[in-house]
Design a protein around this motif. Structure first.
Motif, PDB file in Angstrom:
ATOM      1  N   LEU A 148       4.296  -6.232  11.665  1.00  0.00           N
ATOM      2  CA  LEU A 148       4.658  -7.241  10.680  1.00  0.00           C
ATOM      3  C   LEU A 148       4.445  -8.646  11.239  1.00  0.00           C
ATOM      4  O   LEU A 148       4.472  -8.851  12.456  1.00  0.00           O
ATOM      5  CB  LEU A 148       6.116  -7.045  10.256  1.00  0.00           C
ATOM      6  CG  LEU A 148       6.575  -7.730   8.970  1.00  0.00           C
ATOM      7  CD1 LEU A 148       5.752  -7.271   7.773  1.00  0.00           C
ATOM      8  CD2 LEU A 148       8.062  -7.438   8.729  1.00  0.00           C
ATOM      9  N   TYR A 149       4.234  -9.604  10.352  1.00  0.00           N
ATOM     10  CA  TYR A 149       4.009 -11.010  10.701  1.00  0.00           C
ATOM     11  C   TYR A 149       2.745 -11.171  11.550  1.00  0.00           C
ATOM     12  O   TYR A 149       2.720 -11.914  12.536  1.00  0.00           O
ATOM     13  CB  TYR A 149       5.221 -11.594  11.426  1.00  0.00           C
ATOM     14  CG  TYR A 149       6.510 -11.348  10.702  1.00  0.00           C
ATOM     15  CD1 TYR A 149       6.663 -11.750   9.375  1.00  0.00           C
ATOM     16  CD2 TYR A 149       7.568 -10.690  11.315  1.00  0.00           C
ATOM     17  CE1 TYR A 149       7.841 -11.508   8.687  1.00  0.00           C
ATOM     18  CE2 TYR A 149       8.752 -10.445  10.637  1.00  0.00           C
ATOM     19  CZ  TYR A 149       8.882 -10.855   9.326  1.00  0.00           C
ATOM     20  OH  TYR A 149      10.050 -10.600   8.634  1.00  0.00           O
ATOM     21  N   THR A 150       1.711 -10.440  11.161  1.00  0.00           N
ATOM     22  CA  THR A 150       0.415 -10.515  11.824  1.00  0.00           C
ATOM     23  C   THR A 150      -0.669 -10.748  10.777  1.00  0.00           C
ATOM     24  O   THR A 150      -0.440 -10.577   9.570  1.00  0.00           O
ATOM     25  CB  THR A 150       0.106  -9.224  12.596  1.00  0.00           C
ATOM     26  OG1 THR A 150       0.057  -8.119  11.665  1.00  0.00           O
ATOM     27  CG2 THR A 150       1.176  -8.945  13.648  1.00  0.00           C
ATOM     28  N   ARG A 151      -1.868 -11.099  11.246  1.00  0.00           N
ATOM     29  CA  ARG A 151      -2.990 -11.294  10.330  1.00  0.00           C
ATOM     30  C   ARG A 151      -3.366  -9.974   9.648  1.00  0.00           C
ATOM     31  O   ARG A 151      -3.733  -9.958   8.470  1.00  0.00           O
ATOM     32  CB  ARG A 151      -4.177 -11.877  11.096  1.00  0.00           C
ATOM     33  CG  ARG A 151      -5.449 -12.097  10.270  1.00  0.00           C
ATOM     34  CD  ARG A 151      -5.208 -13.063   9.124  1.00  0.00           C
ATOM     35  NE  ARG A 151      -4.824 -14.367   9.578  1.00  0.00           N
ATOM     36  CZ  ARG A 151      -5.697 -15.353   9.842  1.00  0.00           C
ATOM     37  NH1 ARG A 151      -6.997 -15.153   9.683  1.00  0.00           N
ATOM     38  NH2 ARG A 151      -5.261 -16.542  10.241  1.00  0.00           N
ATOM     39  N   GLY A 152      -3.260  -8.880  10.384  1.00  0.00           N
ATOM     40  CA  GLY A 152      -3.563  -7.583   9.785  1.00  0.00           C
ATOM     41  C   GLY A 152      -2.645  -7.251   8.626  1.00  0.00           C
ATOM     42  O   GLY A 152      -3.081  -6.681   7.615  1.00  0.00           O
ATOM     43  N   ALA A 153      -1.364  -7.606   8.753  1.00  0.00           N
ATOM     44  CA  ALA A 153      -0.422  -7.362   7.658  1.00  0.00           C
ATOM     45  C   ALA A 153      -0.789  -8.191   6.430  1.00  0.00           C
ATOM     46  O   ALA A 153      -0.684  -7.713   5.292  1.00  0.00           O
ATOM     47  CB  ALA A 153       0.999  -7.685   8.115  1.00  0.00           C
ATOM     48  N   VAL A 154      -1.230  -9.424   6.653  1.00  0.00           N
ATOM     49  CA  VAL A 154      -1.642 -10.277   5.530  1.00  0.00           C
ATOM     50  C   VAL A 154      -2.870  -9.687   4.846  1.00  0.00           C
ATOM     51  O   VAL A 154      -2.938  -9.619   3.605  1.00  0.00           O
ATOM     52  CB  VAL A 154      -1.924 -11.710   6.023  1.00  0.00           C
ATOM     53  CG1 VAL A 154      -2.455 -12.573   4.881  1.00  0.00           C
ATOM     54  CG2 VAL A 154      -0.673 -12.326   6.608  1.00  0.00           C
ATOM     55  N   TYR A 155      -3.856  -9.250   5.632  1.00  0.00           N
ATOM     56  CA  TYR A 155      -5.047  -8.626   5.057  1.00  0.00           C
ATOM     57  C   TYR A 155      -4.664  -7.408   4.213  1.00  0.00           C
ATOM     58  O   TYR A 155      -5.121  -7.251   3.079  1.00  0.00           O
ATOM     59  CB  TYR A 155      -6.011  -8.197   6.164  1.00  0.00           C
ATOM     60  CG  TYR A 155      -6.782  -9.331   6.787  1.00  0.00           C
ATOM     61  CD1 TYR A 155      -7.248 -10.392   6.019  1.00  0.00           C
ATOM     62  CD2 TYR A 155      -7.070  -9.339   8.150  1.00  0.00           C
ATOM     63  CE1 TYR A 155      -7.964 -11.428   6.593  1.00  0.00           C
ATOM     64  CE2 TYR A 155      -7.783 -10.365   8.729  1.00  0.00           C
ATOM     65  CZ  TYR A 155      -8.226 -11.410   7.956  1.00  0.00           C
ATOM     66  OH  TYR A 155      -8.939 -12.438   8.522  1.00  0.00           O
ATOM     67  N   ALA A 156      -3.851  -6.524   4.781  1.00  0.00           N
ATOM     68  CA  ALA A 156      -3.487  -5.293   4.080  1.00  0.00           C
ATOM     69  C   ALA A 156      -2.759  -5.593   2.774  1.00  0.00           C
ATOM     70  O   ALA A 156      -3.062  -4.991   1.729  1.00  0.00           O
ATOM     71  CB  ALA A 156      -2.621  -4.414   4.987  1.00  0.00           C
ATOM     72  N   ALA A 157      -1.800  -6.512   2.814  1.00  0.00           N
ATOM     73  CA  ALA A 157      -1.018  -6.815   1.621  1.00  0.00           C
ATOM     74  C   ALA A 157      -1.866  -7.488   0.548  1.00  0.00           C
ATOM     75  O   ALA A 157      -1.752  -7.159  -0.650  1.00  0.00           O
ATOM     76  CB  ALA A 157       0.168  -7.698   1.996  1.00  0.00           C
ATOM     77  N   MET A 158      -2.730  -8.421   0.932  1.00  0.00           N
ATOM     78  CA  MET A 158      -3.553  -9.112  -0.058  1.00  0.00           C
ATOM     79  C   MET A 158      -4.597  -8.176  -0.653  1.00  0.00           C
ATOM     80  O   MET A 158      -4.864  -8.221  -1.861  1.00  0.00           O
ATOM     81  CB  MET A 158      -4.213 -10.336   0.586  1.00  0.00           C
ATOM     82  CG  MET A 158      -3.249 -11.437   0.945  1.00  0.00           C
ATOM     83  SD  MET A 158      -4.045 -12.896   1.680  1.00  0.00           S
ATOM     84  CE  MET A 158      -5.063 -13.472   0.326  1.00  0.00           C
ATOM     85  N   ILE A 159      -5.204  -7.336   0.170  1.00  0.00           N
ATOM     86  CA  ILE A 159      -6.190  -6.383  -0.345  1.00  0.00           C
ATOM     87  C   ILE A 159      -5.531  -5.410  -1.302  1.00  0.00           C
ATOM     88  O   ILE A 159      -6.089  -5.065  -2.353  1.00  0.00           O
ATOM     89  CB  ILE A 159      -6.866  -5.642   0.823  1.00  0.00           C
ATOM     90  CG1 ILE A 159      -7.761  -6.606   1.611  1.00  0.00           C
ATOM     91  CG2 ILE A 159      -7.699  -4.465   0.309  1.00  0.00           C
ATOM     92  CD1 ILE A 159      -8.311  -6.020   2.890  1.00  0.00           C
ATOM     93  N   GLN A 160      -4.332  -4.974  -0.977  1.00  0.00           N
ATOM     94  CA  GLN A 160      -3.627  -4.040  -1.854  1.00  0.00           C
ATOM     95  C   GLN A 160      -3.342  -4.673  -3.224  1.00  0.00           C
ATOM     96  O   GLN A 160      -3.392  -3.992  -4.246  1.00  0.00           O
ATOM     97  CB  GLN A 160      -2.322  -3.599  -1.186  1.00  0.00           C
ATOM     98  CG  GLN A 160      -1.572  -2.507  -1.914  1.00  0.00           C
ATOM     99  CD  GLN A 160      -0.508  -3.026  -2.862  1.00  0.00           C
ATOM    100  OE1 GLN A 160      -0.023  -4.144  -2.697  1.00  0.00           O
ATOM    101  NE2 GLN A 160      -0.166  -2.241  -3.863  1.00  0.00           N
ATOM    102  N   VAL A 161      -3.080  -5.953  -3.250  1.00  0.00           N
ATOM    103  CA  VAL A 161      -2.801  -6.635  -4.511  1.00  0.00           C
ATOM    104  C   VAL A 161      -4.076  -6.844  -5.324  1.00  0.00           C
ATOM    105  O   VAL A 161      -4.091  -6.652  -6.553  1.00  0.00           O
ATOM    106  CB  VAL A 161      -2.108  -7.984  -4.241  1.00  0.00           C
ATOM    107  CG1 VAL A 161      -1.994  -8.798  -5.528  1.00  0.00           C
ATOM    108  CG2 VAL A 161      -0.723  -7.770  -3.643  1.00  0.00           C
ATOM    109  N   LEU A 162      -5.182  -7.192  -4.671  1.00  0.00           N
ATOM    110  CA  LEU A 162      -6.398  -7.589  -5.375  1.00  0.00           C
ATOM    111  C   LEU A 162      -7.385  -6.450  -5.591  1.00  0.00           C
ATOM    112  O   LEU A 162      -8.294  -6.585  -6.422  1.00  0.00           O
ATOM    113  CB  LEU A 162      -7.097  -8.710  -4.593  1.00  0.00           C
ATOM    114  CG  LEU A 162      -6.331 -10.031  -4.503  1.00  0.00           C
ATOM    115  CD1 LEU A 162      -7.056 -11.008  -3.592  1.00  0.00           C
ATOM    116  CD2 LEU A 162      -6.131 -10.635  -5.877  1.00  0.00           C
TER     117      LEU A 162
END
Length: 289
Positions: A148-162
């Protein structure tokens, strides 16, 4: 006789009148508010000034955050297209009944709030989350993984949304492609791979580019997801704008950052569109049903 017929013939209507309601809504809900924000960017209590724009464009933290926002959004858009293209291709090849069932599964995440979906990643990636608990049970690591609180977490969460949006955009384009063209290519001696590369891929490239542009533009404005699952280095320009509005109360700088983000997005989308028109050969004649 001909003059009488011409006099009785009804005058041709203005062909664009059906677009008038949409144009009015666009002007009222977009152009006027954006124009007001643009005025805030070049005016403060002292009068007209370009100080806020200079600060937003100067070589410093704001430019670095803007570059980080653009690069992160571009990577997310590319990943959405790469992951969504096979799904859309598989979906377009199904029967109508199967398509309706699969589309239901694809659209289900869109019915859930982005905030709830982002919090679900906190549950999955936290120190006591599902993934770390599974790693501990399997004995793969004694210490919790820093997920959590990493660039990978941001990528995963944004890709899952879009990702569902990208799939639906490409599926709409692929559904209009005449599949008999692939059969014709096979009859002429092309292998399945050659038929796909020479026929289907060029015809579906426009939909893939549209999906990439759409997800890129949406990713530029992400706020909740990077704020909840990202670290300090994953801050996006929307987070900075919110800070300027709610904490420092510097509305001129916030407006300047917003206008800068808008213009950056428009320039990038324009360049991609021109590159698509210049370097790809998309001949839709005979390619749609």
């Amino acid at each position: 006789m001909s003059s009488t017929v011409q006099e009785r013939a009804p005058r041709a209507r203005w062909p664009y009148w059906p677009l008038l309601p949409a144009a009015i809504l666009f002007a009222v809900l977009f152009l006027i508010p954006v124009g007001e924000v643009a005025v805030w960017a070049v005016r403060d209590d002292a009068g007209w000034t370009l100080a806020a724009l200079r600060t937003a464009l100067a070589d410093g933290p704001y430019r670095a955050i803007l570059i980080n926002t653009v690069s992160l959004s571009a990577i997310v858009a590319a990943a959405c297209v790469a992951l969504g293209y096979p799904v859309a291709y598989f979906l377009a090849a199904r029967t109508p009944r199967q398509q309706r069932l699969l589309l239901l599964f694809i659209m289900t995440p869109l019915w859930i709030s982005v905030l709830i979906r982002t919090y679900s990643w906190i549950v999955l990636l936290g120190r006591e989350g599902l993934i770390n608990s599974l790693v501990k049970v399997l004995g793969l690591s004694d210490a919790p993984l820093h997920l959590l609180y990493t660039r990978g977490a941001v990528y995963a969460a944004m890709i899952q949304v879009l990702l569902p949006i990208a799939v639906l955009t490409m599926f709409s384009s692929m559904s209009a492609i005449n599949r008999s063209l692939l059969s014709a290519a096979r009859i002429l001696g092309a292998s399945p791979r050659q038929a796909f590369v020479a026929v289907f891929l060029p015809l579906s490239a426009g939909g893939a580019v549209s999906a990439g542009i759409l997800t890129f533009v949406l990713a530029l404005g992400f706020f909740i997801t990077p704020a909840l699952v990202g670290g300090p280095r994953d801050m996006m320009i929307s987070n900075v704008i919110a800070q300027q509005v709610s904490e420092t109360l510097d509305w001129s700088l916030a407006a300047a950052l917003g206008i800068t983000l808008l213009m950056t997005g428009l320039v990038i989308v324009g360049i991609v569109s021109l590159a698509l028109r210049r370097f790809t050969q998309l001949n839709a004649e005979g390619g749609s049903r």
